[in-house]
Design a protein around this motif. Structure first.
Motif: not given
Length: 489
Positions: A25-31, A62-64, A170-171
């Protein structure tokens, strides 16, 4: 690239790296951030993301932080206005879809989807809202300049088609100690010095971002408008975090293994367990399995619960105490043991665990033991730092397959020396004249719990009559011995 934007992205990446998110999930957000830096082709970039997790775990936060880092024009729907720059609040799905028709780059943020959807009498999302949501997903898929971010507490309210169209889920779990410290520093640095922030962060198991401020406010009230380590400890003992309602949670335990009467061999084993638990590399070097499954067995009142509490105080972990009476079906066993996967630095204590199987022997073909073993399998090698302690009165109720998983520690009725030490400790701060050796001799074959009751009866008599004679002692011992066995647990 704008230097300020680069700094913001790097700061956000540090925030993500310190989080409790899984690495994928960290990788998802990095992308997501790298996509807005032009580092990846749109054909190979996912563009719809849904953050899931319990209430108060920080999904919106997280989103903000992500929106702040990438700094793109945003249109959003939420139950209340959010502190967003360069953003437009939409009042309905229709309004949002209209604004999405712009060809410009946009981020679409749907916060707390449960509150945005209208439900029918059966608790289902109404057809119109389903159609609008699917339209939004179709527009995201067809336009490489737009990304959807959403948050939801319960993914189950979405039907299968809706879930399937969202590319990445993403959990978000409860905040780490590091994130709690950052949050408390931001919110309460004016009132909490660094040592208090560190203490709260390390001793607030199960707390979300909504629980932390309420606990601090409780500490302020407990201290009559002051905050100190003592008031923080008192609030941590009293406050029940949202995620742990239904369980007894004991924080900031001051009892340690030094308070154990006798049981030298058991204390020795517990110290070894603590050492190996704190030095994982030793386990790996010596080829040892994780030392996190313990089974205390012995008659009621022999100190199993007290040992678990003392061990928690020694290692500095809170205790989540569970009553096995509540395990009336496999799903509840799964829910309870999964706490050990979720809350890492804690003791999960299950008392009278044999009650999980009712009145039968806990054999390998029992559905409850089957679920118990399956959950334990899922915990093996998964990096769980929780320690599970089962306390049972009848070890014979458990089959060999279950027993072989645990470090077995017997608890016997106290010896003469242990009973004498117990009585002397009870009376060390009083001026009551009592023959401790005689009391220890005459209480052979009873548990600490029974001995505690006898001591209390002796002290009640002393309060009324200001003396305790041998005859009085014999009478009280005889009276307690004639009480029904269940009176002593």
């Amino acid at each position: 690239m704008n230097p300020e934007k680069q700094v913001g992205t790097e700061s956000f990446q540090d925030f993500i790296n310190q989080s409790t998110l899984e690495q994928k999930d960290k990788t998802h957000i990095k992308f997501i951030t790298e996509h807005h830096q032009g580092k990846h082709p749109s054909e190979l970039t996912s563009r719809s993301y849904l953050f899931t997790g319990d209430v108060g775990v920080g999904k919106t936060h997280f989103v903000l932080r992500l929106l702040e880092a990438i700094h793109q024009p945003t249109i959003y729907m939420a139950s209340a206005a959010l502190p967003l720059k360069n953003a437009v609040h939409c009042s309905s799905f229709k309004d949002l879809i209209s604004k999405m028709k712009s060809t410009a780059e946009q981020i679409i943020f749907l916060d707390d989807l449960e509150c945005l959807f209208e439900m029918d009498d059966n608790g289902e999302i109404i057809s119109k809202d389903k159609r609008d949501f699917m339209t939004i997903l179709d527009m995201i898929k067809s336009n490489p300049h737009k990304i959807l971010l959403g948050t939801i507490n319960n993914l189950c309210i979405l039907d299968e088609r809706m879930v399937d169209r969202i590319e990445v889920k993403i959990e978000v779990d409860l905040p780490s100690a590091e994130h709690k410290a950052v949050f408390l520093q931001h919110q309460f640095s004016k009132y909490l010095p660094e040592p208090l922030i560190k203490h709260i962060s390390n001793n607030s198991i199960g707390y979300n971002y909504r629980d932390l401020p309420e606990m601090v406010k409780m500490a302020y009230r407990c201290g009559e408008s002051t905050l100190s380590l003592d008031t923080i400890k008192e609030a941590l003992r009293s406050y029940r975090p949202t995620q742990l309602y239904g369980f007894k949670v004991h924080n900031v335990i001051e009892t340690t293994l030094k308070d154990i009467v006798g049981k030298e061999q058991t204390v020795k084993v517990m110290k070894r367990v603590m050492y190996l638990h704190q030095h994982e590399m030793v386990n790996q070097r010596l080829g040892l399995k994780s030392q996190n499954l313990l089974l205390f067995h012995g008659p009621p009142g022999t100190g199993k619960t007290f040992m678990a509490r003392a061990f928690a105080g020694e290692i500095g972990y809170p205790v989540i105490s569970i009553t096995a009476d509540n395990f009336d079906r496999p799903s509840r066993i799964r829910a309870a043991l999964n706490l050990a996967k979720r809350y890492r630095n804690c003791i999960l204590f299950i008392d009278e665990a044999e009650k999980m199987c009712g009145n039968t022997r806990f054999g390998e073909d029992n559905s409850m033991i089957g679920e118990f073993n399956r959950v334990l399998d899922s915990l093996d090698g998964k990096g769980s730092n929780a320690i599970i302690i089962l306390a049972v009165n009848e070890l014979s109720r458990f089959g060999d397959a279950l027993r072989d998983r645990f470090i077995l520690l017997p608890f016997e009725l106290p010896s003469y020396e242990e009973r004498l030490y117990f009585c002397q400790k009870k009376g060390e701060h009083s001026d009551v004249k009592i023959d401790y050796e005689e009391l220890a001799r005459k209480t052979a074959g009873i548990s600490f719990r029974e001995l505690e009751r006898i001591w209390s009866e002796l002290m009640y008599h002393y309060l009324d009559h200001q003396e305790i004679t041998g005859t009085i002692m014999n009478g009280i011992l005889k009276g307690c011995a004639s009480e029904p066995e269940h009176m002593f647990g």
